[in-house]
Scaffold this motif. Structure first.
Motif, PDB file in Angstrom:
ATOM      1  N   ARG A  66     -17.036  10.554 -19.984  1.00  0.00           N
ATOM      2  CA  ARG A  66     -16.208   9.789 -19.129  1.00  0.00           C
ATOM      3  C   ARG A  66     -14.865   9.349 -19.388  1.00  0.00           C
ATOM      4  O   ARG A  66     -13.822   9.336 -18.645  1.00  0.00           O
ATOM      5  CB  ARG A  66     -16.969   8.522 -18.597  1.00  0.00           C
ATOM      6  N   LEU A  67     -14.640   9.276 -20.896  1.00  0.00           N
ATOM      7  CA  LEU A  67     -13.270   8.967 -21.475  1.00  0.00           C
ATOM      8  C   LEU A  67     -12.542  10.236 -21.385  1.00  0.00           C
ATOM      9  O   LEU A  67     -11.470  10.108 -21.223  1.00  0.00           O
ATOM     10  CB  LEU A  67     -13.647   8.324 -22.659  1.00  0.00           C
ATOM     11  N   PHE A  68     -13.345  11.496 -21.869  1.00  0.00           N
ATOM     12  CA  PHE A  68     -12.692  12.655 -21.711  1.00  0.00           C
ATOM     13  C   PHE A  68     -11.736  13.106 -20.354  1.00  0.00           C
ATOM     14  O   PHE A  68     -10.454  13.300 -20.328  1.00  0.00           O
ATOM     15  CB  PHE A  68     -13.634  13.734 -21.918  1.00  0.00           C
ATOM     16  N   LEU A  69     -12.550  12.663 -19.388  1.00  0.00           N
ATOM     17  CA  LEU A  69     -12.174  12.728 -17.917  1.00  0.00           C
ATOM     18  C   LEU A  69     -10.605  11.753 -17.747  1.00  0.00           C
ATOM     19  O   LEU A  69      -9.746  12.342 -17.034  1.00  0.00           O
ATOM     20  CB  LEU A  69     -13.248  12.960 -17.087  1.00  0.00           C
ATOM     21  N   HIS A  70     -10.977  10.632 -18.217  1.00  0.00           N
ATOM     22  CA  HIS A  70     -10.049   9.680 -17.955  1.00  0.00           C
ATOM     23  C   HIS A  70      -8.674  10.023 -18.530  1.00  0.00           C
ATOM     24  O   HIS A  70      -7.636   9.993 -17.885  1.00  0.00           O
ATOM     25  CB  HIS A  70     -10.355   8.562 -18.407  1.00  0.00           C
ATOM     26  N   GLU A  71      -8.875  10.560 -19.827  1.00  0.00           N
ATOM     27  CA  GLU A  71      -7.501  10.971 -20.784  1.00  0.00           C
ATOM     28  C   GLU A  71      -6.922  12.162 -19.969  1.00  0.00           C
ATOM     29  O   GLU A  71      -5.869  12.584 -19.829  1.00  0.00           O
ATOM     30  CB  GLU A  71      -7.771  11.045 -22.116  1.00  0.00           C
ATOM     31  N   LEU A  72      -7.852  13.177 -19.721  1.00  0.00           N
ATOM     32  CA  LEU A  72      -7.242  14.392 -19.298  1.00  0.00           C
ATOM     33  C   LEU A  72      -6.770  14.386 -18.004  1.00  0.00           C
ATOM     34  O   LEU A  72      -5.506  14.837 -17.796  1.00  0.00           O
ATOM     35  CB  LEU A  72      -8.699  15.446 -19.163  1.00  0.00           C
ATOM     36  N   ASN A  73      -7.225  13.737 -16.936  1.00  0.00           N
ATOM     37  CA  ASN A  73      -6.517  13.494 -15.591  1.00  0.00           C
ATOM     38  C   ASN A  73      -5.137  12.751 -15.865  1.00  0.00           C
ATOM     39  O   ASN A  73      -4.145  13.325 -15.113  1.00  0.00           O
ATOM     40  CB  ASN A  73      -7.238  12.612 -14.666  1.00  0.00           C
ATOM     41  N   ALA A  74      -4.995  11.891 -16.927  1.00  0.00           N
ATOM     42  CA  ALA A  74      -3.760  11.336 -17.233  1.00  0.00           C
ATOM     43  C   ALA A  74      -2.736  12.333 -18.067  1.00  0.00           C
ATOM     44  O   ALA A  74      -1.513  12.301 -17.501  1.00  0.00           O
ATOM     45  CB  ALA A  74      -3.903  10.274 -18.332  1.00  0.00           C
ATOM     46  N   VAL A  75      -3.559  13.388 -18.451  1.00  0.00           N
ATOM     47  CA  VAL A  75      -2.518  14.205 -19.094  1.00  0.00           C
ATOM     48  C   VAL A  75      -2.131  15.260 -17.900  1.00  0.00           C
ATOM     49  O   VAL A  75      -0.930  15.394 -17.825  1.00  0.00           O
ATOM     50  CB  VAL A  75      -3.368  15.023 -19.819  1.00  0.00           C
ATOM     51  N   VAL A  76      -2.847  15.549 -16.851  1.00  0.00           N
ATOM     52  CA  VAL A  76      -2.323  16.399 -15.902  1.00  0.00           C
ATOM     53  C   VAL A  76      -1.269  15.628 -15.005  1.00  0.00           C
ATOM     54  O   VAL A  76      -0.217  16.264 -14.614  1.00  0.00           O
ATOM     55  CB  VAL A  76      -3.531  16.779 -14.859  1.00  0.00           C
ATOM     56  N   ASP A  77      -1.398  14.336 -15.042  1.00  0.00           N
ATOM     57  CA  ASP A  77      -0.444  13.590 -14.436  1.00  0.00           C
ATOM     58  C   ASP A  77       0.936  13.435 -14.998  1.00  0.00           C
ATOM     59  O   ASP A  77       2.022  13.863 -14.490  1.00  0.00           O
ATOM     60  CB  ASP A  77      -0.933  12.181 -14.263  1.00  0.00           C
ATOM     61  N   CYS A  78       0.769  13.693 -16.404  1.00  0.00           N
ATOM     62  CA  CYS A  78       2.083  13.487 -17.288  1.00  0.00           C
ATOM     63  C   CYS A  78       2.928  14.830 -16.908  1.00  0.00           C
ATOM     64  O   CYS A  78       3.939  14.936 -16.876  1.00  0.00           O
ATOM     65  CB  CYS A  78       1.513  13.357 -18.757  1.00  0.00           C
ATOM     66  N   VAL A  79       2.100  15.886 -17.182  1.00  0.00           N
ATOM     67  CA  VAL A  79       2.472  17.315 -16.818  1.00  0.00           C
ATOM     68  C   VAL A  79       3.225  17.565 -15.864  1.00  0.00           C
ATOM     69  O   VAL A  79       4.231  18.008 -15.567  1.00  0.00           O
ATOM     70  CB  VAL A  79       1.394  18.332 -17.243  1.00  0.00           C
ATOM     71  N   GLN A  80       2.629  16.989 -14.517  1.00  0.00           N
ATOM     72  CA  GLN A  80       3.217  17.024 -13.255  1.00  0.00           C
ATOM     73  C   GLN A  80       4.499  16.183 -13.091  1.00  0.00           C
ATOM     74  O   GLN A  80       5.300  16.841 -12.356  1.00  0.00           O
ATOM     75  CB  GLN A  80       2.055  16.256 -12.389  1.00  0.00           C
ATOM     76  N   ARG A  81       4.495  15.175 -13.918  1.00  0.00           N
ATOM     77  CA  ARG A  81       5.768  14.491 -13.683  1.00  0.00           C
ATOM     78  C   ARG A  81       6.855  14.854 -15.012  1.00  0.00           C
ATOM     79  O   ARG A  81       7.778  14.250 -15.212  1.00  0.00           O
ATOM     80  CB  ARG A  81       5.579  12.948 -13.720  1.00  0.00           C
ATOM     81  N   ASP A  82       6.450  15.791 -15.568  1.00  0.00           N
ATOM     82  CA  ASP A  82       7.385  16.434 -16.636  1.00  0.00           C
ATOM     83  C   ASP A  82       7.852  15.274 -17.702  1.00  0.00           C
ATOM     84  O   ASP A  82       8.885  15.233 -18.049  1.00  0.00           O
ATOM     85  CB  ASP A  82       8.865  16.894 -16.068  1.00  0.00           C
ATOM     86  N   ASN A  83       6.770  14.791 -18.119  1.00  0.00           N
ATOM     87  CA  ASN A  83       6.828  13.492 -19.041  1.00  0.00           C
ATOM     88  C   ASN A  83       5.630  13.595 -20.241  1.00  0.00           C
ATOM     89  O   ASN A  83       4.702  13.247 -20.059  1.00  0.00           O
ATOM     90  CB  ASN A  83       6.586  12.204 -18.089  1.00  0.00           C
ATOM     91  N   LEU A  84       6.077  14.577 -20.892  1.00  0.00           N
ATOM     92  CA  LEU A  84       5.094  15.113 -22.121  1.00  0.00           C
ATOM     93  C   LEU A  84       4.901  13.993 -23.155  1.00  0.00           C
ATOM     94  O   LEU A  84       3.451  14.088 -23.822  1.00  0.00           O
ATOM     95  CB  LEU A  84       5.417  16.297 -22.721  1.00  0.00           C
ATOM     96  N   GLY A  85       5.746  13.152 -23.423  1.00  0.00           N
ATOM     97  CA  GLY A  85       5.595  12.322 -24.601  1.00  0.00           C
ATOM     98  C   GLY A  85       4.097  11.822 -24.565  1.00  0.00           C
ATOM     99  O   GLY A  85       3.474  11.564 -25.490  1.00  0.00           O
ATOM    100  N   PRO A  86       3.667  10.813 -23.537  1.00  0.00           N
ATOM    101  CA  PRO A  86       2.608  10.201 -23.595  1.00  0.00           C
ATOM    102  C   PRO A  86       1.446  11.121 -23.429  1.00  0.00           C
ATOM    103  O   PRO A  86       0.275  10.613 -24.296  1.00  0.00           O
ATOM    104  CB  PRO A  86       2.637   9.420 -22.307  1.00  0.00           C
ATOM    105  N   SER A  87       1.263  12.161 -23.125  1.00  0.00           N
ATOM    106  CA  SER A  87       0.441  13.484 -23.130  1.00  0.00           C
ATOM    107  C   SER A  87      -0.286  13.689 -24.582  1.00  0.00           C
ATOM    108  O   SER A  87      -1.241  13.826 -24.690  1.00  0.00           O
ATOM    109  CB  SER A  87       0.735  14.468 -22.412  1.00  0.00           C
ATOM    110  N   PHE A  88       0.630  13.582 -25.418  1.00  0.00           N
ATOM    111  CA  PHE A  88       0.328  13.895 -26.913  1.00  0.00           C
ATOM    112  C   PHE A  88      -0.586  12.899 -27.447  1.00  0.00           C
ATOM    113  O   PHE A  88      -1.631  13.537 -28.185  1.00  0.00           O
ATOM    114  CB  PHE A  88       1.650  13.822 -27.751  1.00  0.00           C
ATOM    115  N   LYS A  89      -0.437  11.573 -27.245  1.00  0.00           N
ATOM    116  CA  LYS A  89      -1.567  10.668 -27.471  1.00  0.00           C
ATOM    117  C   LYS A  89      -2.786  10.792 -26.994  1.00  0.00           C
ATOM    118  O   LYS A  89      -3.871  10.966 -27.622  1.00  0.00           O
ATOM    119  CB  LYS A  89      -0.776   9.432 -27.416  1.00  0.00           C
ATOM    120  N   MET A  90      -2.847  11.157 -25.510  1.00  0.00           N
ATOM    121  CA  MET A  90      -3.999  11.387 -24.863  1.00  0.00           C
ATOM    122  C   MET A  90      -4.599  12.681 -25.415  1.00  0.00           C
ATOM    123  O   MET A  90      -5.836  12.508 -25.489  1.00  0.00           O
ATOM    124  CB  MET A  90      -3.532  11.608 -23.368  1.00  0.00           C
ATOM    125  N   LEU A  91      -4.011  13.728 -25.755  1.00  0.00           N
ATOM    126  CA  LEU A  91      -4.695  14.829 -26.192  1.00  0.00           C
ATOM    127  C   LEU A  91      -5.178  14.838 -27.688  1.00  0.00           C
ATOM    128  O   LEU A  91      -6.065  15.385 -27.905  1.00  0.00           O
ATOM    129  CB  LEU A  91      -3.592  16.094 -26.078  1.00  0.00           C
TER     130      LEU A  91
END
Length: 285
Positions: A66-91
């Protein structure tokens, strides 16, 4: 004479602690976490000791997913918005979650074949193959197979969620779109394709990643993203391998409760890679 440090009569002094003994109308710890509901969800169907462990571990794994999916969907959103910084913490968090998922196999491996055989029949056709969250993870990461959602037709909401994930671009699809937006030559048929179909590796995509690795200082964000994706893929492969070995250790080559061939079925997924070109470029560097 001084009392030994292990004197059991000593207690922690709470007299100077501002403990809220009376919670009033405030939520308690158990209420906030809905613990009565959570801890009432373990309902063994047999009187066998190990069935409780079996249930708890699978429920815990679903919570981690459940947490994995929560973080993964947020990573997808970051990539779509070309905002990679926050995605590194999520990954990074996803990598820690994957470690916890790996550890569940160590506990499950304490169950012997006799332990499992004693209650296996009560499972009927219930199987991890039917895990909605696991399938959502695989679809979001790119392992697309329309046949997998058939088993969920009995539950329309689950079937609908899986169908949306099946038809949507995976994380890797979105990453390739990002590379294209940043000027890398990604083939058009990789940017707009039938996303229900498995991804096929491309020499052009491998070339794009090779360029990023050769210019890591200039393209640090994309380089860092690539390394986080490799870690995710690596950990997923380890999870599959441990799954296979624990299943083999407990039931050998018996057929799974969900109808699969068991170990033979699990072995088919061992060579699967979500981000194939990221593995290929290591040979070219």
């Amino acid at each position: 004479m001084n009392k030994p440090p292990y004197d059991k009569t000593e207690r922690v002094d709470l007299s100077d602690e501002a403990v809220h003994w009376d919670l009033g109308s405030s939520l308690s710890y158990g209420e906030y976490l809905r613990l009565p509901l959570l801890l009432d969800a373990q309902k063994p169907l047999s009187y066998e000791h190990d069935e409780m462990m079996f249930i708890v571990l699978h429920q815990a794994a679903e919570l981690w997913m459940r947490l994995f999916l929560h973080e993964l969907n947020a990573v997808v959103d970051c990539v779509q918005r070309d905002n990679l910084g926050p995605s590194f913490k999520m990954l990074t968090r996803i990598a820690r979650v994957q470690t916890q998922l790996l550890n569940t196999w160590d506990v499950l491996a304490t169950m012997t074949p006799a332990d499992y055989s004693a209650f296996r029949n009560v499972l009927g056709r219930a199987s991890g193959f039917q895990s909605v969250q696991y399938r959502l993870l695989e679809f979001t990461l790119g392992n697309k197979n329309a046949g997998y959602i058939t088993v969920h037709k009995k539950h329309p909401e689950d079937h609908a969620r899986l169908k949306v994930a099946l038809e949507s671009p995976s994380l890797y699809d979105e990453v390739l779109r990002l590379l294209s937006r940043r000027g890398y030559g990604i083939p058009e048929d990789h940017l707009s394709r039938d996303f229900t179909q498995p991804y096929r590796a491309s020499k052009q995509v491998a070339g794009a990643w090779l360029g990023i690795y050769h210019n890591a200082a200039k393209e640090w964000e994309l380089y860092e993203l690539a390394e986080r994706l490799i870690e995710l893929d690596h950990q997923f492969q380890l999870w599959r391998f441990h799954h296979l070995k624990v299943v083999e250790r407990i039931i050998g080559h018996k057929r799974g409760t969900g109808g699969t061939s068991g170990v033979s079925y699990l072995a088919k997924a061992l060579e699967l890679k979500f981000f194939p070109e990221l593995w290929q470029v290591r040979t070219s560097m």
